[in-house]
Design an enzyme around this catalytic site. Structure first.
Site, PDB file in Angstrom:
ATOM      1  N   SER A  98      40.877  61.060  72.540  1.00  0.00           N
ATOM      2  CA  SER A  98      39.892  61.893  71.872  1.00  0.00           C
ATOM      3  C   SER A  98      40.453  62.533  70.606  1.00  0.00           C
ATOM      4  O   SER A  98      40.788  61.849  69.647  1.00  0.00           O
ATOM      5  CB  SER A  98      39.359  62.950  72.840  1.00  0.00           C
ATOM      6  OG  SER A  98      38.308  63.687  72.263  1.00  0.00           O
ATOM      7  N   ASP A 238      34.457  63.573  66.935  1.00  0.00           N
ATOM      8  CA  ASP A 238      35.861  63.457  67.316  1.00  0.00           C
ATOM      9  C   ASP A 238      36.208  61.967  67.432  1.00  0.00           C
ATOM     10  O   ASP A 238      35.366  61.100  67.179  1.00  0.00           O
ATOM     11  CB  ASP A 238      36.170  64.238  68.597  1.00  0.00           C
ATOM     12  CG  ASP A 238      35.308  63.815  69.791  1.00  0.00           C
ATOM     13  OD1 ASP A 238      34.497  62.874  69.647  1.00  0.00           O
ATOM     14  OD2 ASP A 238      35.464  64.405  70.863  1.00  0.00           O
ATOM     15  N   ASP A 240      36.883  59.632  69.817  1.00  0.00           N
ATOM     16  CA  ASP A 240      36.170  58.685  70.683  1.00  0.00           C
ATOM     17  C   ASP A 240      34.670  58.949  70.682  1.00  0.00           C
ATOM     18  O   ASP A 240      33.932  58.400  71.482  1.00  0.00           O
ATOM     19  CB  ASP A 240      36.730  58.713  72.107  1.00  0.00           C
ATOM     20  CG  ASP A 240      36.523  60.055  72.807  1.00  0.00           C
ATOM     21  OD1 ASP A 240      36.392  61.074  72.115  1.00  0.00           O
ATOM     22  OD2 ASP A 240      36.500  60.078  74.062  1.00  0.00           O
TER      23      ASP A 240
END
Length: 452
Positions: A98, A238, A240
């Site tokens: 992430s 972000d 992902d």
């Protein structure tokens, strides 16, 4: 119990290669197979430089356990969630860290139909088996088959909106060199929008910094582009892209808290009377907007596994966290970073208005501190002492997640992070910025004294 440092409450996250590497990823594949006995598992990976190798090792671990692997390739966490409920598979695993620094990577797990896997339903067993690393002889090898789900996923995303109701908008989109840009490109020819694309190319070197729009310095590029291009709104993701963040037409960042009520309103128009799940950090605005839209607001402990469990129990159409995680019943109760902006763009078109017009009254009526993160020595002592300090004057105190204390004109929530060694503080008031500022300062000063 044998442990591995990369295992957290909800997922696996660690520095590569000392905390997470191909050997550990392989063992996790073997452990997942032993825990759940799946026939087929979907595997995907994000844009980090180490993701392809970790994905290959994970897939081999699954295959060596006799499990077939559907390799959906480069993408985001939400695409693995989609595979888990849209395809004939028994679970899904995404290689991603992430918004963590670029030398980190990790894994997120779901079971069949996108049901989350965390410490309370199997993640500890995967950790134990991976740490012991005693799997015996390899079974008949499973097959690793590459399959693109991009067009099916595009069709699914477009099903949330009525294309005939959309109007042309100019939108700044900042993928942060993560994976969201590929989804924008996928949808572009089906939408009447002009996209101003920033940091659009996937690049695990993160040449413009780690994609984390919660960091104020990371917002400037999007804000400036919105103003420069006279755009209708801005969106940033972000790495992902399971979270999206909004900027109004003036370039102002919109706190995720206010988007919860707005998305609830949009969905309650289509699903009148439905249940909406919200988290206990900030919620006065959410309660008001859900009530006005005729919905049923139900509180849940913070965290994706808790929100998803509550949504299933209550048959909720939507769940929202102020941290910009948005969950949808039609998306197997999973969080998604593209459905929100599609719904908001339709809402802007239907109301023939701007994002600031939809949000500014909420911000004025219920100003909030935003989440303040503190590093402290003794969280349990602080929560206990805060209860003692405020209980005499409080209208209500709850312990749903940390401590929530409510007065007639302001309230706060203080809780320990589920993912980091931090104390998270959120404060809101009723139509009184000065009260909010004073109450926040008083609370923070008290926490610091209690931690001495």
């Amino acid at each position: 119990m044998d442990t591995l440092a990369c295992f957290k409450s909800y997922d696996v996250r660690g520095r590569v290669p000392d905390e997470l590497n191909e050997d550990i990823a392989y063992r996790i594949g073997r452990a997942y197979a032993q825990c759940y006995r799946p026939k087929t598992v979907a595997v995907g990976y994000d844009i980090r430089l180490t993701s392809p190798q970790l994905s290959n090792a994970l897939a081999q671990g699954l295959a060596d356990s006799g499990v077939n692997v559907m390799d959906i390739g480069l993408g985001g966490t939400e695409e693995v969630y989609f595979a888990a409920f849209n395809e004939e598979v028994d679970g899904g695993i995404c290689i991603t860290a992430s918004h963590n620094p670029k030398d980190y990577n990790g894994l997120k797990f779901v079971g069949k139909k996108g049901i989350p896997i965390s410490n309370n339903n199997g993640l500890l067993d995967i950790e134990r088996l991976a740490a012991i690393n005693e799997f015996g002889a390899k079974k008949a090898l499973g097959k690793i088959i590459k399959k693109s789900l991009k067009q099916a996923y595009k069709k699914h995303l477009l099903s949330y909106i009525d294309g005939t109701k959309l109007t042309p908008l100019k939108i700044v989109v900042n993928a942060g060199n993560g994976g969201a840009g590929e989804i924008i490109d996928l949808l572009e020819d089906s939408l009447p929008f002009e996209f101003i694309k920033l940091n659009h190319t996937p690049d695990g070197n993160f040449p413009h910094g780690v994609p984390n729009p919660l960091l104020k310095d990371n917002r400037l590029t999007t804000q400036q582009a919105v103003i420069e291009h006279n755009a209708d709104l801005g969106i940033a993701w972000d790495g992902d892209f399971d979270r999206c963040f909004f900027f109004d037409e003036t370039g102002d960042f919109v706190d995720g808290y206010y988007m919860v009520g707005l998305l609830a309103t949009a969905l309650l128009k289509v699903h009148p009377g439905a249940a909406i799940i919200y988290d206990p950090r900030l919620y006065w605005n959410t309660l008001e907007m859900v009530a006005q839209a005729g919905g049923k607001a139900i509180i849940s402990k913070t965290g994706h596994s808790f929100i998803k469990e509550a949504m299933r129990k209550e048959n909720a159409i939507y769940g929202g966290e102020m941290s910009a995680h948005h969950y949808f019943k039609q998306f197997a109760y999973c969080d998604n970073g593209n459905i929100p902006w599609l719904l908001i763009c339709q809402l802007i078109a239907e109301k023939q208005t701007s994002l600031s017009a939809l949000i500014n009254d909420c911000k004025k009526r219920f100003p909030c501190s935003g989440e303040i993160n503190l590093t402290v020595k003794n969280t349990p002592k602080i929560l206990e002492r805060l209860t003692e300090h405020y209980q005499k004057d409080a209208v209500k105190i709850d312990f749903i997640d940390g401590i929530g204390v409510e007065f007639s004109q302001w309230r706060f929530n203080v809780r320990a992070s589920n993912t980091e060694p931090l104390l998270r503080v959120n404060v809101e008031s009723r139509n009184d910025q000065a009260l909010l500022d004073n109450a926040t300062n008083e609370l923070l000063a008290l926490i610091r004294r209690l931690d001495d």
